[in-house]
Design an enzyme around this catalytic site. Sequence first.
Site, PDB file in Angstrom:
ATOM      1  CG  ASN A  16    -140.280 -84.982  95.683  1.00  0.00           C
ATOM      2  OD1 ASN A  16    -140.040 -84.019  94.958  1.00  0.00           O
ATOM      3  ND2 ASN A  16    -140.773 -86.109  95.205  1.00  0.00           N
ATOM      4  CB  CYS A  36    -145.892 -89.767  93.290  1.00  0.00           C
ATOM      5  SG  CYS A  36    -145.648 -88.916  94.831  1.00  0.00           S
TER       6      CYS A  36
HETATM    7  C1  LIG Z   1    -142.734 -81.985  96.729  1.00  0.00           C
HETATM    8  C2  LIG Z   1    -144.087 -82.608  96.794  1.00  0.00           C
HETATM    9  N1  LIG Z   1    -145.148 -81.950  96.331  1.00  0.00           N
HETATM   10  C3  LIG Z   1    -146.383 -82.461  96.374  1.00  0.00           C
HETATM   11  C4  LIG Z   1    -146.626 -83.718  96.869  1.00  0.00           C
HETATM   12  C5  LIG Z   1    -148.031 -84.265  96.868  1.00  0.00           C
HETATM   13  O1  LIG Z   1    -148.617 -84.215  98.146  1.00  0.00           O
HETATM   14  P1  LIG Z   1    -149.861 -85.155  98.507  1.00  0.00           P
HETATM   15  O2  LIG Z   1    -149.315 -86.523  98.691  1.00  0.00           O
HETATM   16  O3  LIG Z   1    -150.397 -84.571  99.785  1.00  0.00           O
HETATM   17  O4  LIG Z   1    -150.820 -85.054  97.400  1.00  0.00           O
HETATM   18  C6  LIG Z   1    -145.547 -84.459  97.375  1.00  0.00           C
HETATM   19  C7  LIG Z   1    -145.758 -85.813  97.944  1.00  0.00           C
HETATM   20  O5  LIG Z   1    -145.609 -86.817  97.383  1.00  0.00           O
HETATM   21  C8  LIG Z   1    -144.244 -83.896  97.320  1.00  0.00           C
HETATM   22  O6  LIG Z   1    -143.188 -84.570  97.766  1.00  0.00           O
END
Ligand SMILES: Cc1ncc(COP(=O)(O)O)c(C=O)c1O
Length: 389
Positions: free
Chosen positions: A153, A329
């Site tokens: 990401n 995040c």
């Molecule tokens: C690679 C990856 N995994 C998991 C997530 C988490 O997803 P969610 O925002 O639906 O909890 C994200 C998003 O931020 C992500 O980019």
Amino acid sequence: MHTMEVYLDNSATTRPYPEVIQEMQRIMAEEYGNASSLHRRGGRAERIMSSSRQVLAEILGVKSGEIIFTSGGTESNNLAIQGIARRYRRRGNHLITTAIEHSSVLQPLQQLEKEGFEVTYLLPDSKGVIEPQKVAEALTPRTVLVSIMHVNNEIGSVQPISQISSIIKNENPEVIFHVDAVQSFSKLPVSPEEQGIDALSLSAHKFHGPKGIGALYLREGVLLNPLFWGGGHERGLRPGTENTPAAAGMALAARLSFNGRKEKIRRLYSFKEKIISSIEREHPWARLNGPREEGAPHIFNISFPGLKGEIILHALEEHSIYVSTGSACHSDSKEPSHVLKALNVDKDSLEGAVRFSLSFLNTEEEIDYAADRINSVIAELKKFQTITS
Ligand SMILES: Cc1ncc(COP(=O)(O)O)c(C=O)c1O
């Protein structure tokens, strides 16, 4: 004054399709039944759940009984990792992952370490790719689960999922392979059957669906311990009254994202290349972190050493261009990105990193405007930096 808004933070979240919003509104207003109720309203809500499940299953090429709805990518990752590790604890206590996973994979693994599991964190090469041979070397007779993301990401690197799966299954077919496909679904081919994936996480808000819903594909025969206990929904693996509007919104967003997908992906690659080559021309001192053509079509990360990512972000915001300094995040923490650190990016480049993430809704006009403004903003900041240093 230019009023164009260019949203280039689609790894954080995407704008829902108007059709998704409309459909969710309709379901909230007209189909408010509980999918578990025995009367007609319940039956209608249940049919919304089963047809939404069916849409996702068909796109993935799996059975609809293998789809578990969750609250998003974070929950899917937690359910898969904690659930599978604990369910198969008797087989062994060794888990394998990579150093560049999302925190919703790394954090549950760190919790499991406190419970006595051992975790191997594989390091990527300089482009953010895990060499499949490293997985082979890390496997032990005690390994129960391997969890590796498809698309990163922060830098858009793509892991060789099929090769990794072949290596794992050759060595020991009992080892379970989980893939976080939150950033790859709809942008790259995702097929649990063809890629040898046992469990796969999805999140709707990354492909123009609603926030707060996701899914976990769990191959038939693979077991897990649930995280919640309650009314037995989702085969007892994820109890809680079904979120009918969101499930329908997720399914519709998936269908719309797969419409004319090849052409949309080709456009993303050309937009990505346009921004990268334009920055490269104007600012040859900037450096790309991670892959270029070999990477995902929609995510790339560029360092402007000597400048601060956060200052660039806010300067671009003045032009209504929205980017990120890393994973949303983590954006409230000042810790440099664990992904860039794993690539051995130097300190100046860590601080000057900016992540750009595109979506199917971006237009050529937006990309031209953004490339132009990014270059002028960087030139301004660079000039200011030279004067003050
Ligand atoms: C690679 C990856 N995994 C998991 C997530 C988490 O997803 P969610 O925002 O639906 O909890 C994200 C998003 O931020 C992500 O980019």
